[in-house]
Design a protein around this motif. Structure first.
Motif, PDB file in Angstrom:
ATOM      1  N   LEU A  46       0.824  -1.212   0.000  1.00 50.04           N
ATOM      2  CA  LEU A  46       0.000   0.000   0.000  1.00 50.04           C
ATOM      3  C   LEU A  46       0.857   1.260   0.000  1.00 50.04           C
ATOM      4  N   ALA A  47       1.950   1.241   0.751  1.00 48.51           N
ATOM      5  CA  ALA A  47       2.856   2.385   0.759  1.00 48.51           C
ATOM      6  C   ALA A  47       3.469   2.594  -0.623  1.00 48.51           C
ATOM      7  N   GLY A  48       3.823   1.515  -1.289  1.00 43.52           N
ATOM      8  CA  GLY A  48       4.353   1.623  -2.643  1.00 43.52           C
ATOM      9  C   GLY A  48       3.346   2.199  -3.607  1.00 43.52           C
ATOM     10  N   ALA A  49       2.095   1.798  -3.464  1.00 38.05           N
ATOM     11  CA  ALA A  49       1.040   2.325  -4.328  1.00 38.05           C
ATOM     12  C   ALA A  49       0.829   3.815  -4.079  1.00 38.05           C
ATOM     13  N   VAL A  50       0.908   4.233  -2.828  1.00 36.06           N
ATOM     14  CA  VAL A  50       0.750   5.652  -2.504  1.00 36.06           C
ATOM     15  C   VAL A  50       1.898   6.464  -3.097  1.00 36.06           C
ATOM     16  N   VAL A  51       3.113   5.945  -2.992  1.00 32.85           N
ATOM     17  CA  VAL A  51       4.268   6.643  -3.554  1.00 32.85           C
ATOM     18  C   VAL A  51       4.121   6.770  -5.060  1.00 32.85           C
ATOM     19  N   LEU A  52       3.692   5.708  -5.716  1.00 34.70           N
ATOM     20  CA  LEU A  52       3.493   5.754  -7.163  1.00 34.70           C
ATOM     21  C   LEU A  52       2.426   6.781  -7.530  1.00 34.70           C
ATOM     22  N   LEU A  53       1.344   6.803  -6.778  1.00 35.83           N
ATOM     23  CA  LEU A  53       0.268   7.758  -7.033  1.00 35.83           C
ATOM     24  C   LEU A  53       0.751   9.193  -6.856  1.00 35.83           C
ATOM     25  N   LEU A  54       1.516   9.435  -5.802  1.00 40.74           N
ATOM     26  CA  LEU A  54       2.030  10.789  -5.566  1.00 40.74           C
ATOM     27  C   LEU A  54       3.013  11.212  -6.651  1.00 40.74           C
TER      28      LEU A  54
END
Length: 61
Positions: A46-54
Protein backbone atom coordinates in the motif's frame (compact mmCIF):
# COMPACT_ATOMS: atom_id res chain seq x y z
CA UNK A 1 10.59 3.45 -4.86
CA UNK A 2 13.45 0.97 -5.14
CA UNK A 3 13.64 0.69 -1.36
CA UNK A 4 9.92 -0.05 -1.08
CA UNK A 5 10.18 -2.75 -3.74
CA UNK A 6 13.16 -4.29 -1.96
CA UNK A 7 11.34 -4.30 1.38
CA UNK A 8 8.27 -5.83 -0.27
CA UNK A 9 10.29 -8.63 -1.85
CA UNK A 10 12.19 -9.38 1.37
CA UNK A 11 8.93 -9.53 3.32
CA UNK A 12 7.48 -11.94 0.76
CA UNK A 13 10.53 -14.22 1.05
CA UNK A 14 10.30 -14.13 4.85
CA UNK A 15 6.59 -14.96 4.80
CA UNK A 16 7.19 -17.90 2.46
CA UNK A 17 9.99 -19.13 4.72
CA UNK A 18 7.74 -18.94 7.79
CA UNK A 19 4.95 -20.83 6.06
CA UNK A 20 7.44 -23.48 4.95
CA UNK A 21 8.75 -23.77 8.51
CA UNK A 22 5.18 -24.17 9.77
CA UNK A 23 4.48 -26.89 7.24
CA UNK A 24 7.72 -28.68 8.10
CA UNK A 25 7.45 -28.50 11.90
CA UNK A 26 3.75 -28.04 12.59
CA UNK A 27 4.52 -25.43 15.27
CA UNK A 28 1.90 -22.69 15.37
CA UNK A 29 4.46 -20.00 16.21
CA UNK A 30 5.65 -20.09 12.58
CA UNK A 31 2.10 -19.63 11.30
CA UNK A 32 1.63 -16.63 13.59
CA UNK A 33 4.89 -15.09 12.44
CA UNK A 34 3.99 -15.72 8.81
CA UNK A 35 0.63 -13.99 9.21
CA UNK A 36 2.27 -11.03 10.93
CA UNK A 37 4.79 -10.71 8.12
CA UNK A 38 2.02 -10.94 5.52
CA UNK A 39 0.25 -8.05 7.29
CA UNK A 40 3.37 -5.91 7.01
CA UNK A 41 3.79 -6.98 3.40
CA UNK A 42 0.33 -5.67 2.56
CA UNK A 43 1.16 -2.40 4.30
CA UNK A 44 4.41 -2.12 2.30
CA UNK A 45 2.48 -2.72 -0.92
CA UNK A 46 0.00 0.00 0.00
CA UNK A 47 2.86 2.39 0.76
CA UNK A 48 4.35 1.62 -2.64
CA UNK A 49 1.04 2.33 -4.33
CA UNK A 50 0.75 5.65 -2.50
CA UNK A 51 4.27 6.64 -3.55
CA UNK A 52 3.49 5.75 -7.16
CA UNK A 53 0.27 7.76 -7.03
CA UNK A 54 2.03 10.79 -5.57
CA UNK A 55 4.74 10.61 -8.22
CA UNK A 56 2.16 10.60 -10.98
CA UNK A 57 0.22 13.45 -9.38
CA UNK A 58 3.31 15.64 -9.18
CA UNK A 59 4.05 15.00 -12.85
CA UNK A 60 0.47 15.82 -13.83
CA UNK A 61 0.45 19.15 -12.02
Amino acid sequence: MLVIRLVFMLLMVAAIACVAAYMATGQTVWRQRGLLIIKWTVLAALAGAVVLLLERLTLAL
